[in-house]
Design a protein around this motif. Structure first.
Motif, PDB file in Angstrom:
ATOM      1  N   ARG A  91      43.995  43.007 -16.985  1.00 28.70           N
ATOM      2  CA  ARG A  91      43.674  41.860 -17.849  1.00 28.70           C
ATOM      3  C   ARG A  91      43.554  40.574 -17.019  1.00 28.70           C
ATOM      4  O   ARG A  91      42.695  39.728 -17.286  1.00 28.70           O
ATOM      5  CB  ARG A  91      44.747  41.681 -18.926  1.00 28.70           C
ATOM      6  N   ARG A  92      44.419  40.441 -16.009  1.00 31.30           N
ATOM      7  CA  ARG A  92      44.334  39.252 -15.135  1.00 31.30           C
ATOM      8  C   ARG A  92      43.029  39.278 -14.349  1.00 31.30           C
ATOM      9  O   ARG A  92      42.350  38.241 -14.212  1.00 31.30           O
ATOM     10  CB  ARG A  92      45.547  39.196 -14.205  1.00 31.30           C
ATOM     11  N   ALA A  93      42.659  40.448 -13.829  1.00 34.10           N
ATOM     12  CA  ALA A  93      41.384  40.578 -13.110  1.00 34.10           C
ATOM     13  C   ALA A  93      40.222  40.200 -14.026  1.00 34.10           C
ATOM     14  O   ALA A  93      39.311  39.471 -13.624  1.00 34.10           O
ATOM     15  CB  ALA A  93      41.211  42.011 -12.600  1.00 34.10           C
TER      16      ALA A  93
ATOM     17  N   ILE B 166      37.127  35.748  -4.204  1.00 36.18           N
ATOM     18  CA  ILE B 166      38.221  36.401  -3.478  1.00 36.18           C
ATOM     19  C   ILE B 166      39.370  36.704  -4.435  1.00 36.18           C
ATOM     20  O   ILE B 166      39.953  37.787  -4.402  1.00 36.18           O
ATOM     21  CB  ILE B 166      38.719  35.522  -2.307  1.00 36.18           C
ATOM     22  N   GLU B 167      39.697  35.729  -5.298  1.00 37.34           N
ATOM     23  CA  GLU B 167      40.752  35.946  -6.301  1.00 37.34           C
ATOM     24  C   GLU B 167      40.401  37.128  -7.197  1.00 37.34           C
ATOM     25  O   GLU B 167      41.258  37.950  -7.530  1.00 37.34           O
ATOM     26  CB  GLU B 167      40.940  34.690  -7.166  1.00 37.34           C
TER      27      GLU B 167
ATOM     28  N   LEU C  20      36.022  46.234 -16.823  1.00 40.50           N
ATOM     29  CA  LEU C  20      37.425  45.797 -16.772  1.00 40.50           C
ATOM     30  C   LEU C  20      38.038  45.736 -18.168  1.00 40.50           C
ATOM     31  O   LEU C  20      39.199  46.107 -18.367  1.00 40.50           O
ATOM     32  CB  LEU C  20      37.538  44.440 -16.073  1.00 40.50           C
ATOM     33  N   ASN C  21      37.245  45.296 -19.142  1.00 39.79           N
ATOM     34  CA  ASN C  21      37.741  45.245 -20.515  1.00 39.79           C
ATOM     35  C   ASN C  21      38.082  46.642 -21.025  1.00 39.79           C
ATOM     36  O   ASN C  21      39.131  46.881 -21.618  1.00 39.79           O
ATOM     37  CB  ASN C  21      36.697  44.571 -21.414  1.00 39.79           C
TER      38      ASN C  21
ATOM     39  N   VAL D 277      41.395  42.933  -8.282  1.00 41.87           N
ATOM     40  CA  VAL D 277      40.902  44.296  -8.512  1.00 41.87           C
ATOM     41  C   VAL D 277      41.545  45.249  -7.496  1.00 41.87           C
ATOM     42  O   VAL D 277      41.921  46.378  -7.833  1.00 41.87           O
ATOM     43  CB  VAL D 277      39.354  44.342  -8.439  1.00 41.87           C
ATOM     44  N   ASP D 278      41.711  44.792  -6.263  1.00 49.13           N
ATOM     45  CA  ASP D 278      42.373  45.602  -5.234  1.00 49.13           C
ATOM     46  C   ASP D 278      43.839  45.848  -5.608  1.00 49.13           C
ATOM     47  O   ASP D 278      44.363  46.957  -5.443  1.00 49.13           O
ATOM     48  CB  ASP D 278      42.260  44.888  -3.887  1.00 49.13           C
ATOM     49  N   GLU D 279      44.499  44.808  -6.104  1.00 51.67           N
ATOM     50  CA  GLU D 279      45.887  44.953  -6.572  1.00 51.67           C
ATOM     51  C   GLU D 279      45.962  45.984  -7.695  1.00 51.67           C
ATOM     52  O   GLU D 279      46.844  46.853  -7.718  1.00 51.67           O
ATOM     53  CB  GLU D 279      46.398  43.594  -7.058  1.00 51.67           C
ATOM     54  N   LEU D 280      45.024  45.914  -8.632  1.00 48.58           N
ATOM     55  CA  LEU D 280      44.952  46.869  -9.727  1.00 48.58           C
ATOM     56  C   LEU D 280      44.795  48.290  -9.195  1.00 48.58           C
ATOM     57  O   LEU D 280      45.452  49.224  -9.663  1.00 48.58           O
ATOM     58  CB  LEU D 280      43.777  46.506 -10.638  1.00 48.58           C
ATOM     59  N   ASN D 281      43.928  48.444  -8.196  1.00 50.85           N
ATOM     60  CA  ASN D 281      43.686  49.756  -7.608  1.00 50.85           C
ATOM     61  C   ASN D 281      44.979  50.339  -7.029  1.00 50.85           C
ATOM     62  O   ASN D 281      45.243  51.541  -7.139  1.00 50.85           O
ATOM     63  CB  ASN D 281      42.611  49.648  -6.523  1.00 50.85           C
TER      64      ASN D 281
END
Length: 197
Positions: free
Chosen positions: A144-146, A35-36, A167-168, A41-45
């Motif tokens: 980077r956090r994701a 979930i984290e 992601l990288n 990833v949703d926050e990034l989006n």
């Protein structure tokens, strides 16, 4: 043939006790590593949507829209535990085109195209110079956090290696995009020049 349209209800009340369902029905706590990971990833989006809403070149907007769609796919992959990936009849539960090597190559091609137009980097660059550029750096940090969260998840249970690669590479894309937008917006990059003792 009649087309059936299903309505999605916004609230279900099933998460009122602090749990949520992964794809396939497994219920976990909302602080679960999966979930984290896909929550970040949703926050990034959302940050990428913020960049896309700026006054930037239409070709960049199109690239960002592709990335947003790929991030939804990536989130779906993260929301599907390995033991739930296949249905009893042998078919894949997640019946969508997944993130693969071609998704990663597309990001690399976009980075290379932007990089060709940019001056050689001689110093580290401080975030800032223009609001749009700063949004890119915020998105890069969330990316980077994701990535860190997905690495931690991968230590607990194996995930598709293309998720980590994507992601990288996306964080590299966002850094390069920040530089490209600095150039397009005609703002100076802020170089980090450490003071000597």
């Amino acid at each position: 043939m009649k087309l059936e349209i299903y309505s999605m209800k916004i609230y279900t009340k099933t998460g009122d006790t602090g749990t949520t369902a992964l794809y396939g029905g497994t219920r976990v706590m909302k602080y679960n590593s999966r979930i984290e990971s896909y929550g970040t990833v949703d926050e990034l989006n959302s940050y990428i949507g913020l960049i896309k809403d700026q006054k930037i070149d239409i070709s960049i907007k199109k690239s960002l829209l592709i990335i947003q769609n790929e991030l939804f796919t990536l989130g779906s992959m993260l929301a599907t535990p390995a033991e739930k990936e296949t249905l009893k009849n042998g078919k894949e539960r997640l019946n969508i085109i997944k993130i693969d090597e071609s998704s990663i190559h597309n990001l690399e091609n976009e980075i290379d195209k932007m990089d060709e137009e940019l001056p050689q980097m001689t110093h580290f660059i401080l975030p800032g110079g223009h609001q749009t550029v700063s949004f890119c750096h915020l998105a890069r940090c969330v990316c980077r956090r994701a990535e860190r969260l997905v690495v931690e998840l991968n230590d607990q249970e194996a995930i598709d290696k293309n998720i980590l690669k994507y992601l990288n590479r996306l964080s590299d894309y966002l850094f390069t995009l920040a530089r490209k937008l600095s150039q397009d917006l005609m703002v100076n990059e802020i170089k980090w020049i450490p003071e000597k003792k």
